[in-house]
Each structure stands twice: as structure tokens, then as C-alpha cells.
Design a protein around this motif. Structure first.
Motif, PDB file in Angstrom:
ATOM      1  N   ARG A 109       0.898  -1.279  -0.154  1.00  0.00           N
ATOM      2  CA  ARG A 109       0.064   0.048   0.005  1.00  0.00           C
ATOM      3  C   ARG A 109       0.707   1.257   0.154  1.00  0.00           C
ATOM      4  NH1 ARG A 109      -3.733  -2.772  -2.180  1.00  0.00           N
ATOM      5  NH2 ARG A 109      -5.333  -3.725  -0.886  1.00  0.00           N
ATOM      6  N   ARG A 110       1.928   1.333   0.708  1.00  0.00           N
ATOM      7  CA  ARG A 110       2.995   2.305   0.827  1.00  0.00           C
ATOM      8  C   ARG A 110       3.578   2.707  -0.552  1.00  0.00           C
ATOM      9  NH1 ARG A 110       3.346   0.963   6.230  1.00  0.00           N
ATOM     10  NH2 ARG A 110       4.942  -0.538   5.704  1.00  0.00           N
ATOM     11  N   ASP A 111       3.773   1.611  -1.247  1.00  0.00           N
ATOM     12  CA  ASP A 111       4.171   1.753  -2.528  1.00  0.00           C
ATOM     13  C   ASP A 111       3.378   2.167  -3.655  1.00  0.00           C
ATOM     14  OD1 ASP A 111       6.633   0.959  -1.489  1.00  0.00           O
ATOM     15  OD2 ASP A 111       6.560  -1.274  -2.057  1.00  0.00           O
ATOM     16  N   ALA A 131      -3.086 -14.776   1.563  1.00  0.00           N
ATOM     17  CA  ALA A 131      -3.861 -13.942   2.236  1.00  0.00           C
ATOM     18  C   ALA A 131      -4.604 -12.761   1.303  1.00  0.00           C
ATOM     19  CB  ALA A 131      -2.955 -13.155   3.234  1.00  0.00           C
ATOM     20  N   VAL A 132      -5.816 -12.881   1.330  1.00  0.00           N
ATOM     21  CA  VAL A 132      -6.427 -11.994   0.224  1.00  0.00           C
ATOM     22  C   VAL A 132      -6.740 -10.587   0.985  1.00  0.00           C
ATOM     23  CG1 VAL A 132      -8.435 -11.840  -1.238  1.00  0.00           C
ATOM     24  CG2 VAL A 132      -7.325 -13.682  -0.771  1.00  0.00           C
ATOM     25  N   PHE A 133      -6.497  -9.477   0.225  1.00  0.00           N
ATOM     26  CA  PHE A 133      -6.706  -7.999   0.772  1.00  0.00           C
ATOM     27  C   PHE A 133      -7.887  -7.253  -0.024  1.00  0.00           C
ATOM     28  CE2 PHE A 133      -2.859  -9.526   2.667  1.00  0.00           C
ATOM     29  CZ  PHE A 133      -2.995  -9.184   3.976  1.00  0.00           C
ATOM     30  N   PRO A 134      -8.603  -6.548   0.263  1.00  0.00           N
ATOM     31  CA  PRO A 134      -9.592  -5.798  -0.524  1.00  0.00           C
ATOM     32  C   PRO A 134      -9.020  -4.484  -0.949  1.00  0.00           C
ATOM     33  CG  PRO A 134     -11.009  -6.590   1.394  1.00  0.00           C
ATOM     34  CD  PRO A 134      -9.546  -6.989   1.687  1.00  0.00           C
ATOM     35  N   ALA A 135      -9.298  -3.973  -1.944  1.00  0.00           N
ATOM     36  CA  ALA A 135      -8.671  -2.815  -2.447  1.00  0.00           C
ATOM     37  C   ALA A 135      -8.605  -1.757  -1.355  1.00  0.00           C
ATOM     38  CB  ALA A 135      -9.425  -2.047  -3.524  1.00  0.00           C
ATOM     39  N   GLY A 136      -7.213  -1.175  -1.096  1.00  0.00           N
ATOM     40  CA  GLY A 136      -6.915   0.093  -0.148  1.00  0.00           C
ATOM     41  C   GLY A 136      -6.988  -0.592   1.390  1.00  0.00           C
ATOM     42  N   SER A 137      -6.930  -1.868   1.442  1.00  0.00           N
ATOM     43  CA  SER A 137      -7.138  -2.297   2.940  1.00  0.00           C
ATOM     44  C   SER A 137      -5.891  -3.268   3.279  1.00  0.00           C
ATOM     45  CB  SER A 137      -8.371  -3.340   3.018  1.00  0.00           C
ATOM     46  OG  SER A 137      -8.329  -4.034   4.393  1.00  0.00           O
ATOM     47  N   ILE A 138      -5.526  -3.216   4.516  1.00  0.00           N
ATOM     48  CA  ILE A 138      -4.488  -4.308   5.087  1.00  0.00           C
ATOM     49  C   ILE A 138      -4.977  -5.317   6.047  1.00  0.00           C
ATOM     50  CG2 ILE A 138      -2.664  -2.689   4.505  1.00  0.00           C
ATOM     51  CD1 ILE A 138      -2.622  -1.897   7.605  1.00  0.00           C
ATOM     52  N   LEU A 159      -1.023  -9.597  -7.387  1.00  0.00           N
ATOM     53  CA  LEU A 159      -0.140 -10.457  -6.393  1.00  0.00           C
ATOM     54  C   LEU A 159       0.874 -10.135  -5.791  1.00  0.00           C
ATOM     55  CD1 LEU A 159      -0.542 -13.821  -8.579  1.00  0.00           C
ATOM     56  CD2 LEU A 159      -2.142 -12.977  -6.821  1.00  0.00           C
ATOM     57  N   VAL A 160       1.562 -10.234  -4.702  1.00  0.00           N
ATOM     58  CA  VAL A 160       2.748 -10.160  -3.911  1.00  0.00           C
ATOM     59  C   VAL A 160       3.380 -11.399  -3.770  1.00  0.00           C
ATOM     60  CG1 VAL A 160       3.746  -9.284  -2.017  1.00  0.00           C
ATOM     61  CG2 VAL A 160       2.058  -7.793  -2.877  1.00  0.00           C
ATOM     62  N   ALA A 161       4.417 -11.828  -4.499  1.00  0.00           N
ATOM     63  CA  ALA A 161       4.980 -13.137  -4.344  1.00  0.00           C
ATOM     64  C   ALA A 161       6.345 -13.343  -4.505  1.00  0.00           C
ATOM     65  CB  ALA A 161       4.310 -14.119  -5.189  1.00  0.00           C
ATOM     66  N   ASP A 162       6.926 -14.248  -4.021  1.00  0.00           N
ATOM     67  CA  ASP A 162       8.449 -14.205  -4.209  1.00  0.00           C
ATOM     68  C   ASP A 162       8.868 -15.166  -5.434  1.00  0.00           C
ATOM     69  OD1 ASP A 162       8.388 -16.903  -3.086  1.00  0.00           O
ATOM     70  OD2 ASP A 162       8.525 -16.353  -1.154  1.00  0.00           O
ATOM     71  N   GLN A 163      10.211 -15.378  -5.454  1.00  0.00           N
ATOM     72  CA  GLN A 163      10.658 -16.277  -6.590  1.00  0.00           C
ATOM     73  C   GLN A 163      10.017 -17.817  -6.408  1.00  0.00           C
ATOM     74  OE1 GLN A 163      12.311 -14.865  -4.107  1.00  0.00           O
ATOM     75  NE2 GLN A 163      14.158 -15.867  -3.857  1.00  0.00           N
ATOM     76  N   ALA A 177      -3.855 -12.226 -16.191  1.00  0.00           N
ATOM     77  CA  ALA A 177      -3.150 -10.585 -16.379  1.00  0.00           C
ATOM     78  C   ALA A 177      -2.944 -10.209 -15.129  1.00  0.00           C
ATOM     79  CB  ALA A 177      -3.917 -10.018 -17.331  1.00  0.00           C
ATOM     80  N   LEU A 178      -2.695 -10.815 -14.000  1.00  0.00           N
ATOM     81  CA  LEU A 178      -2.597 -10.468 -12.672  1.00  0.00           C
ATOM     82  C   LEU A 178      -1.301  -9.584 -12.695  1.00  0.00           C
ATOM     83  CD1 LEU A 178      -3.886 -13.298 -10.426  1.00  0.00           C
ATOM     84  CD2 LEU A 178      -5.295 -11.174 -11.324  1.00  0.00           C
ATOM     85  N   ALA A 179      -1.091  -8.325 -11.758  1.00  0.00           N
ATOM     86  CA  ALA A 179       0.216  -7.866 -11.800  1.00  0.00           C
ATOM     87  C   ALA A 179       0.672  -8.683 -10.769  1.00  0.00           C
ATOM     88  CB  ALA A 179      -0.187  -6.531 -11.363  1.00  0.00           C
ATOM     89  N   LEU A 180       2.320  -8.602 -10.973  1.00  0.00           N
ATOM     90  CA  LEU A 180       2.881  -9.565  -9.917  1.00  0.00           C
ATOM     91  C   LEU A 180       3.900  -8.665  -9.422  1.00  0.00           C
ATOM     92  CD1 LEU A 180       3.289 -12.323  -8.741  1.00  0.00           C
ATOM     93  CD2 LEU A 180       5.034 -12.830 -10.460  1.00  0.00           C
ATOM     94  N   HIS A 181       4.077  -8.408  -8.015  1.00  0.00           N
ATOM     95  CA  HIS A 181       4.768  -7.646  -7.206  1.00  0.00           C
ATOM     96  C   HIS A 181       5.917  -8.488  -6.332  1.00  0.00           C
ATOM     97  CE1 HIS A 181       2.616  -4.166  -8.640  1.00  0.00           C
ATOM     98  NE2 HIS A 181       1.301  -5.034  -8.426  1.00  0.00           N
ATOM     99  N   PRO A 182       6.981  -7.840  -6.245  1.00  0.00           N
ATOM    100  CA  PRO A 182       7.956  -9.020  -5.267  1.00  0.00           C
ATOM    101  C   PRO A 182       7.379  -8.263  -3.860  1.00  0.00           C
ATOM    102  CG  PRO A 182       9.065  -7.066  -6.305  1.00  0.00           C
ATOM    103  CD  PRO A 182       7.847  -6.939  -7.023  1.00  0.00           C
ATOM    104  N   PRO A 183       7.755  -9.033  -2.811  1.00  0.00           N
ATOM    105  CA  PRO A 183       7.647  -8.582  -1.505  1.00  0.00           C
ATOM    106  C   PRO A 183       8.612  -8.023  -1.060  1.00  0.00           C
ATOM    107  CG  PRO A 183       8.607 -11.166  -1.545  1.00  0.00           C
ATOM    108  CD  PRO A 183       8.071 -10.649  -2.931  1.00  0.00           C
ATOM    109  N   ARG A 184       8.260  -6.955  -0.106  1.00  0.00           N
ATOM    110  CA  ARG A 184       9.202  -5.870   0.431  1.00  0.00           C
ATOM    111  C   ARG A 184       9.309  -6.098   2.060  1.00  0.00           C
ATOM    112  NH1 ARG A 184      10.271  -1.041   0.840  1.00  0.00           N
ATOM    113  NH2 ARG A 184       8.058   0.100   0.445  1.00  0.00           N
ATOM    114  N   TYR A 185      10.259  -6.938   2.361  1.00  0.00           N
ATOM    115  CA  TYR A 185      10.373  -7.388   3.900  1.00  0.00           C
ATOM    116  C   TYR A 185      11.123  -6.230   4.439  1.00  0.00           C
ATOM    117  CZ  TYR A 185       9.042 -12.034   2.345  1.00  0.00           C
ATOM    118  OH  TYR A 185       8.530 -13.324   1.826  1.00  0.00           O
TER     119      TYR A 185
END
Length: 231
Positions: A109-111, A131-138, A159-163, A177-185
Motif C-alpha cells: 500500500r505504501r508503494d 492472504a487476500v486483501f480488498p482494495a486499499g485495505s491491510i 499478487l505479491v509473491a516471491d521467486q 493478467a494479474l500484476a505480480l509484485h515482489p515482497p518488500r520485507y
């Protein structure tokens, strides 16, 4: 929140990049971080010591401890939670359990990732913890193990997912066509979310602070297989 907040994020050592495993402390409103050597659980306590020394503080200054509880690595989670409990017992500070997926969603969300998303962790074989999060929610609306077939049912666009995401899920995500983002630990994310959770729900009872494992540990499964009469 007054006092020093210590945070620990070493939940997924095999997925962490350099500097992603870390500890953090908020002092006088400012968050300071210290890296933990990647894949080195034995560097956790030294990293905390380095952080306190840099801030000219001691563990006795700790007012609360936030720790990422997983899903993640079996050993890494047990070590980090044991360290959090040990410090808590020693200095009388309360602990706050921070689910790792929640912290990763907050980081997303911060990104600027505001759409509906699923954080996928602890991939093994053809399944992952989602873990499923609605738009704008944590705040997640569901948390469970899924396979590639289940991706069709998830009401998400990112999706937020690692390698380690299974190839079947990668293919399904591409098909949808889901956007795939790396996790930011980051321990800083764990700290901020931990303080928020503490303000809303209070600390986690020390006897309830435990790793979040989506599956039975492999060692337990093997033990059951070797000792079916005890199962």
C-alpha cells in the motif's frame, strides 16, 4: 507511542534479498534499522546489539517488541520468536505478533499498490498460503492454502509473491493478467504495523506468541510416518 519499540523481521530467509532481513527500533519518533545477515539466524542477537549500541540504548529501554510471525521459514520463525520472548521476559516488555502477509500488504500500500491483492507465501509443491486483501485495505478477508486452480476464485488484480511461487501459479497469474509484485520485507514495516495492532488490540499474550505455519512442519509429518501407531 512512548518508549522504544523493537521490531524483528527475519521470517523468510530464503526469499530475503541483502538487507531485507532486519531489526528496527523507533526512538523519539524516528525509525532506525539494522540489517541481519541473510540466512544467518545466529546474526539476529548481534544485529539487535549493534542497533542498541548505535542508538546508545540498552534492551532495558525496550517498551514493546513486534515480531513477524510468518508464514515463513521453520527455523527462522522459531529463532526470531524465541528471541522476542527472551527479551520480553528479561525486560518486562509486551510482545506484538505481526502476521508477515499483513506487513507485506502494508508495504505494498505504501508503494502505491491500491487495488485488491493477494500475498502468497510459503510455497511448496503446487500450493501457497494466500492472504487476500480488498482494495486499499491491510485487513485480509481470507487466509488459506491454495493451488493454481484456486487463483481463478480469488477476487484480486495483483499478487505479491516471491521467486518460489509455483510455475503453475505463475502461468495462471499470467493467464489472468494479474500484476505480480515482489515482497518488500522490512523490520520498519513490522514496527509500524505492530504499533498499530497494539494500539487497536493490545499486546499478544506471551503464551500465544507462536509461528504461523500454514502446514504441519515436515519434521512432524516424517515423525508421524515413522511412528504411525503414535499418531
Amino acid at each position: 507511542m512512548p518508549g522504544l519499540t523493537l521490531a524483528i523481521e527475519t521470517s523468510n530467509p530464503s526469499a530475503h534479498g541483502p538487507g531485507h532481513a532486519s531489526v528496527a527500533a523507533r526512538v523519539d519518533g524516528v525509525i532506525h534499522t539494522e540489517p541481519v545477515a541473510a540466512g544467518r539466524e545466529d546474526d539476529l542477537m548481534p544485529a539487535i546489539d549493534r542497533l542498541f549500541r548505535r542508538l546508545a540504548r540498552t534492551p532495558r529501554d525496550t517498551a514493546r517488541i513486534a515480531v513477524s510471525i510468518g508464514p515463513g521459514g521453520f527455523t527462522a520463525l522459531r529463532v526470531s520468536i524465541t528471541v522476542a520472548k527472551s527479551i520480553a521476559f528479561a525486560v518486562g516488555a509486551p510482545c506484538i505478533a505481526v502476521p508477515t502477509a499483513h506487513a507485506l500488504a502494508a508495504a505494498a500500500r505504501r508503494d502505491g499498490i491500491a487495488d485488491s491483492l493477494a500475498v502468497l507465501l510459503a510455497s511448496k509443491g503446487d500450493s501457497s498460503f494466500a492472504a487476500v486483501f480488498p482494495a486499499g485495505s491491510i485487513e485480509p478477508v481470507s487466509q488459506r492454502l491454495i493451488t493454481a486452480a484456486d487463483l481463478d476464485e480469488l477476487p484480486v488484480t495483483s499478487l505479491v509473491a516471491d521467486q518460489f511461487l509455483p510455475e503453475t501459479m505463475q502461468a495462471k497469474a499470467a493467464h489472468r493478467a494479474l500484476a505480480l509484485h515482489p515482497p518488500r520485507y522490512s523490520a520498519a514495516h513490522v514496527l509500524e504495523l505492530g504499533e498499530s495492532l497494539a494500539a487497536r488490540h493490545g499486546p499478544t499474550p506471551i503464551d500465544a506468541l507462536a509461528p504461523l505455519y500454514p502446514r504441519e512442519p515436515e519434521a512432524v509429518t516424517k515423525w508421524r510416518q515413522l511412528h504411525p501407531e503414535s499418531s
